[in-house]
Design a protein around this motif. Sequence first.
Motif, PDB file in Angstrom:
ATOM      1  N   ARG A 126      19.201 -54.831  17.390  1.00  5.12           N
ATOM      2  CA  ARG A 126      19.224 -55.079  15.869  1.00  5.12           C
ATOM      3  C   ARG A 126      19.105 -56.573  15.660  1.00  5.12           C
ATOM      4  NH1 ARG A 126      23.335 -50.541  15.004  1.00  5.12           N
ATOM      5  NH2 ARG A 126      22.029 -48.914  14.113  1.00  5.12           N
ATOM      6  N   THR A 127      19.729 -57.240  16.825  1.00  5.52           N
ATOM      7  CA  THR A 127      19.911 -58.690  16.719  1.00  5.52           C
ATOM      8  C   THR A 127      18.597 -59.394  16.968  1.00  5.52           C
ATOM      9  OG1 THR A 127      22.033 -58.903  17.454  1.00  5.52           O
ATOM     10  CG2 THR A 127      21.035 -60.804  17.890  1.00  5.52           C
ATOM     11  N   LEU A 128      17.647 -58.740  17.913  1.00  3.08           N
ATOM     12  CA  LEU A 128      16.545 -59.417  18.258  1.00  3.08           C
ATOM     13  C   LEU A 128      15.397 -59.009  16.984  1.00  3.08           C
ATOM     14  CD1 LEU A 128      15.810 -58.310  21.807  1.00  3.08           C
ATOM     15  CD2 LEU A 128      16.109 -60.424  21.049  1.00  3.08           C
ATOM     16  N   GLY A 129      15.784 -57.864  16.366  1.00  5.12           N
ATOM     17  CA  GLY A 129      15.087 -57.579  15.002  1.00  5.12           C
ATOM     18  C   GLY A 129      15.329 -58.303  13.756  1.00  5.12           C
ATOM     19  N   ALA A 130      16.529 -58.922  13.817  1.00  2.00           N
ATOM     20  CA  ALA A 130      16.896 -59.880  12.888  1.00  2.00           C
ATOM     21  C   ALA A 130      16.118 -61.324  13.285  1.00  2.00           C
ATOM     22  CB  ALA A 130      18.337 -60.160  12.841  1.00  2.00           C
ATOM     23  N   ALA A 131      15.903 -61.710  14.333  1.00  3.19           N
ATOM     24  CA  ALA A 131      15.251 -62.798  14.857  1.00  3.19           C
ATOM     25  C   ALA A 131      13.882 -62.661  14.567  1.00  3.19           C
ATOM     26  CB  ALA A 131      15.729 -63.110  16.343  1.00  3.19           C
ATOM     27  N   ALA A 132      13.366 -61.560  14.936  1.00  3.11           N
ATOM     28  CA  ALA A 132      11.857 -61.369  14.812  1.00  3.11           C
ATOM     29  C   ALA A 132      11.403 -61.612  13.263  1.00  3.11           C
ATOM     30  CB  ALA A 132      11.399 -60.105  15.122  1.00  3.11           C
ATOM     31  N   VAL A 133      12.319 -60.979  12.193  1.00  2.89           N
ATOM     32  CA  VAL A 133      12.106 -61.053  10.850  1.00  2.89           C
ATOM     33  C   VAL A 133      12.130 -62.697  10.563  1.00  2.89           C
ATOM     34  CG1 VAL A 133      13.166 -60.842   8.641  1.00  2.89           C
ATOM     35  CG2 VAL A 133      13.212 -58.939  10.310  1.00  2.89           C
ATOM     36  N   VAL A 134      12.977 -63.555  10.914  1.00  3.73           N
ATOM     37  CA  VAL A 134      12.896 -64.901  10.636  1.00  3.73           C
ATOM     38  C   VAL A 134      11.692 -65.703  10.981  1.00  3.73           C
ATOM     39  CG1 VAL A 134      14.209 -67.008  10.857  1.00  3.73           C
ATOM     40  CG2 VAL A 134      15.364 -64.935  10.257  1.00  3.73           C
ATOM     41  N   ALA A 135      11.333 -65.093  12.270  1.00  2.30           N
ATOM     42  CA  ALA A 135      10.136 -65.612  12.936  1.00  2.30           C
ATOM     43  C   ALA A 135       8.979 -65.507  11.977  1.00  2.30           C
ATOM     44  CB  ALA A 135      10.185 -65.164  14.480  1.00  2.30           C
ATOM     45  N   LEU A 136       8.836 -64.130  11.602  1.00  2.00           N
ATOM     46  CA  LEU A 136       7.852 -63.592  10.813  1.00  2.00           C
ATOM     47  C   LEU A 136       7.586 -64.170   9.501  1.00  2.00           C
ATOM     48  CD1 LEU A 136       7.628 -60.011  11.969  1.00  2.00           C
ATOM     49  CD2 LEU A 136       5.891 -61.837  12.505  1.00  2.00           C
ATOM     50  N   GLU A 137       8.729 -64.575   8.931  1.00  2.00           N
ATOM     51  CA  GLU A 137       8.880 -65.300   7.571  1.00  2.00           C
ATOM     52  C   GLU A 137       8.409 -66.484   7.727  1.00  2.00           C
ATOM     53  OE1 GLU A 137      12.964 -64.379   6.346  1.00  2.00           O
ATOM     54  OE2 GLU A 137      12.499 -62.434   5.539  1.00  2.00           O
ATOM     55  N   ALA A 138       9.009 -67.507   8.808  1.00  2.00           N
ATOM     56  CA  ALA A 138       8.466 -68.789   9.106  1.00  2.00           C
ATOM     57  C   ALA A 138       6.996 -68.848   9.470  1.00  2.00           C
ATOM     58  CB  ALA A 138       9.203 -69.105  10.248  1.00  2.00           C
ATOM     59  N   GLU A 139       6.178 -67.735   9.812  1.00  2.00           N
ATOM     60  CA  GLU A 139       5.035 -67.905  10.014  1.00  2.00           C
ATOM     61  C   GLU A 139       4.194 -67.768   8.549  1.00  2.00           C
ATOM     62  OE1 GLU A 139       3.240 -68.546  12.994  1.00  2.00           O
ATOM     63  OE2 GLU A 139       5.189 -68.795  13.716  1.00  2.00           O
ATOM     64  N   GLY A 140       4.925 -67.178   7.599  1.00  2.00           N
ATOM     65  CA  GLY A 140       4.551 -67.043   6.426  1.00  2.00           C
ATOM     66  C   GLY A 140       3.328 -66.642   6.152  1.00  2.00           C
TER      67      GLY A 140
END
Length: 140
Positions: A126-140
């Motif tokens: 779940r923690t890695l998933g939260a990090a992945a969401v932020v990374a994907l949002e940053a890629e925009g």
Amino acid sequence: MASPDTLRSGDRVGPYRLVDELGRGGMGEVWSAVRTDGSLDRAVAVKVLHADLHGSAPVGRFLREREILSALDHPGIARILDGGATDGGRQYLVMEAIAGTGIYRFCEERGLAPEERLRLVVDAARTLGAAAVVALEAEG
């Protein structure tokens, strides 16, 4: 001051004095460190890009990692506190130091049952998933 190629205990990286090497990976090495200018009185971890990764692509990936990590706000992820470049041009990031052991050792030392181990793995996922969401949002 840290040499351009080799870091040693006692070297300075920005305002931080390196204490012990904690580990190394594909992009860099991580050190426990303390700030030496008196403005932050706490132990930190400093990740320094490997000296041989000096081209624009590896530096760009490291800077992108630093940017994404600085946007994370999750109780299971160490916060980014600072970043910069050494006098020799090596990029670094500074994060809060988290004391602990690896998940396998943690489970073994406590004799956790398979169900308890699985709960820890699910929490980590779940923690890695939260990090992945932020990374994907940053890629925009």
